[in-house]
Design a protein around this motif. Structure first.
Motif, PDB file in Angstrom:
ATOM      1  N   ARG A  24      33.920  43.527  37.238  1.00 30.47           N
ATOM      2  CA  ARG A  24      34.815  44.427  38.034  1.00 30.47           C
ATOM      3  C   ARG A  24      34.763  44.343  39.496  1.00 30.47           C
ATOM      4  NH1 ARG A  24      33.475  50.534  37.217  1.00 30.47           N
ATOM      5  NH2 ARG A  24      35.250  50.799  38.385  1.00 30.47           N
ATOM      6  N   THR A  30      37.565  48.525  34.485  1.00 32.00           N
ATOM      7  CA  THR A  30      37.045  47.770  33.367  1.00 32.00           C
ATOM      8  C   THR A  30      37.777  47.789  31.651  1.00 32.00           C
ATOM      9  OG1 THR A  30      35.333  49.247  32.765  1.00 32.00           O
ATOM     10  CG2 THR A  30      34.691  47.469  34.257  1.00 32.00           C
ATOM     11  N   HIS A  33      36.183  54.567  33.705  1.00 30.59           N
ATOM     12  CA  HIS A  33      36.173  53.010  33.407  1.00 30.59           C
ATOM     13  C   HIS A  33      37.737  52.558  33.362  1.00 30.59           C
ATOM     14  CE1 HIS A  33      31.739  52.906  32.775  1.00 30.59           C
ATOM     15  NE2 HIS A  33      32.104  53.791  31.529  1.00 30.59           N
TER      16      HIS A  33
END
Length: 697
Positions: A128, A565, A576
């Protein structure tokens, strides 16, 4: 996957001498051919055990040149020639003892040589957070005057402290090197007295390309060449930078059916290469042959090679050229669950390596973008095309017809991480986002040429893509017209802005950050000269462009909201994934019908991610037409102000601090010039208790 037949192939040094093991199912005899200087000295017969041929002899000592002479049955599928030698597929070093026009390749035994990797661990940058910088080892420093002349164009030259400083200053985290496994020049290039500059013609899957080493290292021998490569990797690691290799396991330097044998053809053509029913090569790569990865021995070779470069040379990842070829079965059909594709990402010895596919080849069903297994990332050509069309070729259409080709919908999907292409379980980091690569126009040429200019390549202009989505903005090539130059600079900044704020993993092509040109050549694979080399003499416009890229990468690094991600298909905040709220130019919720309307090329979106310390939020404005237009910033509960971080309409990023609109309030109206992009940080009202982490440039 490993079987006894495939264990310890190549040369292993023992107390009794070197032991050579070579696999061939159909061979009927195999000799080890030993050389003294450039001439054959004598040969020794190898013994067969199952499908593996072996010999142990004191003659296989470090520095000894050797090759294989293999005999076998006749027939259309076989190419055995007992009068010609072949390379050991596991050779740690290869040399040409023939001429440039008529090469004769031999392997060289390499001594076991321990290398001091120091105390610095691998960077192991999370995917990432990765920013890839694709470069050519030779071309990157060949014209770099700050590199000592003997080291220009070498592994050691690439490790120069000023090269490292530029990459660190720019904000990239990894370099991706065009092929550095030993390669040769194709037959047609030798006839034209040209060379394979890019290196996609592999001779040795375990051997560093010797011409990229310094003259001193080449004179000192294979061990010194390997040490120079390892020292380069160590230097990058000490700077916190990863090294990714572009690897070519889909075809070899054996070329087409009628080319001279070099590698697998003379060892066991019927096993190592893909063949049609007529016994002729089935070429799905466009390079003359295709390696048959449906065969376990070939799968093992690929894994052994990857492990060797990862463990012995410290390499951090691999980009697989024409990767669908690796995933084709015995019927030449691609399968995402192919044993080799699965083995590469499940091998514990490669667990921390980055695995990246070029997800297309030229065979039937060869375009597989988005269809690789979990654990793979992929070059996203759909992203490339969408971004180019929106910011470049659509303006050519508008000049001709008065109307743009498409609306903002496809660009929005690209900005959000291409969830239309990659499964949720893989997430945005499966997408390697790029606008340019070594293959195709540079970014400067993308906005300077309507058509390719490839005559120097010697193929009458037939080579290279015709579908570039490029536009010269009024003049083909160089011009002094100020308006054209301004529009080109603006287009480049919009391309970079999109690339570096999009969800996914961005890849920059070397030199794009300061305006490198190839004079309109979009396929300079055989141009080992100043056309392809990177020029380091920057003018003021180049420095301004570098500063834009630096600032964008700084914003990307400081704002996790740009680096999710996982995909977020709703508005719920997560640590996330990035929640996106879309608005039209007037700050109202984007109506469904406007997404794909060519009349709607302006959009705003609020990107939000939950963090332990609060919420990270950015507001991004996209204005995709030439005319200035009124914008009204979204009026959202809890937001106190928007602070400008970046504006593509500004030539010098230093002027951002003096922009009268640097701080704006929700609901505020402003005129936005176009085509352009803006990035704003968000400050929340105190009553929310959440203050986004805002770090100004």
């Amino acid at each position: 996957m490993t079987t006894p037949d495939f264990a310890d192939l190549g040369v292993t040094l023992t107390e009794f001498g070197g032991r050579l093991r070579v696999w061939s199912r159909h061979a009927t005899a195999m000799d080890l051919v030993l050389f003294e200087g450039g001439a054959e000295q004598f040969s020794l017969p190898m013994q067969r055990s199952g499908e593996t041929w072996e010999i142990t002899t004191a003659e296989l000592r470090p520095g000894r040149r050797y090759a294989l002479r293999v005999d076998g049955p006749e027939g259309e599928q076989h190419r055995f020639d007992r009068f010609t030698t072949s390379l050991d597929p596991y050779a740690r070093h290869v040399e040409n003892i023939g001429s440039a026009s008529t090469p004769r390749w031999v392997a060289v035994v390499v001594a076991d040589d321990k290398f001091d990797w120091g105390e610095t661990p691998r960077p192991n940058t999370p995917m990432r957070d990765t920013v890839i910088y694709e470069l050519h080892v030779r071309g990157y420093t060949q014209l770099a005057q700050f590199v000592p002349e003997p080291l220009r164009g070498t592994y050691a030259g690439l490790a120069n402290e000023r090269v490292i400083a530029h990459l660190k200053n720019l904000g990239v985290t990894a370099v991706e090197l065009l092929p550095v496994q030993a390669f040769g020049n194709e037959q047609h290039l030798r006839q034209q007295q040209l060379t394979n500059y890019w290196g996609y013609n592999t001779l040795g899957f375990f051997a560093p390309h010797a011409p990229y080493a310094s003259e001193a290292a080449r004179q000192a021998g294979p061990e010194a060449i390997a040490r120079e490569f390892k020292q380069m990797v160590r230097t990058f690691h000490e700077a916190g930078l990863e090294v990714i290799l572009d690897v070519v396991y889909n075809h070899t330097a054996d070329e087409h059916d009628n080319a001279p044998q070099v590698l697998f053809r003379g060892i066991d053509n019927a096993v190592y290469y893909r063949l049609g029913e007529n016994g002729r090569l089935n070429d799905v790569t466009g390079c003359g042959n295709s390696v048959n990865t449906s065969q376990p021995v070939v799968q093992q070779l690929v894994l052994d090679s990857l492990r060797y470069w990862h463990e012995e040379f410290g390499v951090d990842g691999f980009r697989f050229d024409l990767a669908p070829t690796l995933g084709r079965d015995e019927h030449h059909e691609y399968h995402r669950d192919h044993p080799l594709l699965q083995a590469i990402v499940s091998d514990p010895r490669l667990a921390d390596a980055k695995i990246i596919a070029e997800p297309w080849d030229v065979g039937f069903g060869g375009w597989q973008t988005g269809n690789f297994p979990l654990g793979w990332s992929e070059w996203n050509d759909q992203y490339r095309n969408r971004v180019r069309r929106f910011w470049v070729s659509s303006f050519a259409q508008a000049r001709i017809t008065g109307h743009h080709r498409e609306g903002v919908g496809k660009l929005a999907t690209a900005l959000a991480g291409s969830s239309n292409r990659f499964a949720d379980e893989r997430g945005p980091v499966a997408s390697i986002n790029f606008v340019t690569a070594h293959d195709g126009f540079t970014m400067q040429d993308l906005v300077s040429y309507n058509t390719k200019h490839n005559l120097l390549n010697g193929e009458l202009g037939r080579d290279g893509s015709n579908d570039n989505h490029s536009y010269n903005f009024g003049y083909e090539g160089d011009t002094t017209d100020e308006q054209t130059l301004f529009l080109r600079r603006l287009a480049v900044r919009n391309l970079f802005g999109t690339l570096l704020i999009s969800a996914g993993v961005p890849m920059i092509t070397a030199g794009d950050e300061f305006g490198r040109t190839q004079r309109g050549n979009n396929n300079p694979y055989n141009q080992d000269n100043e056309l392809s080399w990177v020029h380091w003499d920057w003018n003021e416009q180049a420095r301004e462009r570098i500063n834009h890229v630096r600032l964008l990468l700084k914003i990307r690094a400081e704002h996790p909201v740009l680096r999710p991600t996982n995909y977020n298909h709703g508005r719920e905040l997560s640590d996330h994934s990035t929640a996106l709220e879309w608005f039209d130019a007037l700050g109202e919720t984007m109506p469904e019908w406007e997404w794909n309307s060519p009349q709607t090329r302006s959009v705003q979106y609020l990107a939000s991610m939950k963090l332990a310390e609060g919420v990270d939020r950015l507001l991004i404005l996209v204005h995709g037409v030439n005319d200035p237009a009124p914008f009204r910033l979204p009026n959202i509960d809890g937001i106190a102000e928007y602070r400008l971080l970046w504006d593509s309409a500004v030539d010098d990023v230093q002027h951002l601090h003096t922009d009268s609109m640097a701080i704006a309030t929700p609901g505020q109206r402003m005129h936005v010039t176009g085509p352009s992009m803006r990035v704003y940080a968000v400050r929340h009202r105190a009553i929310t208790g959440n203050t986004a982490p805002i770090q100004l440039p």
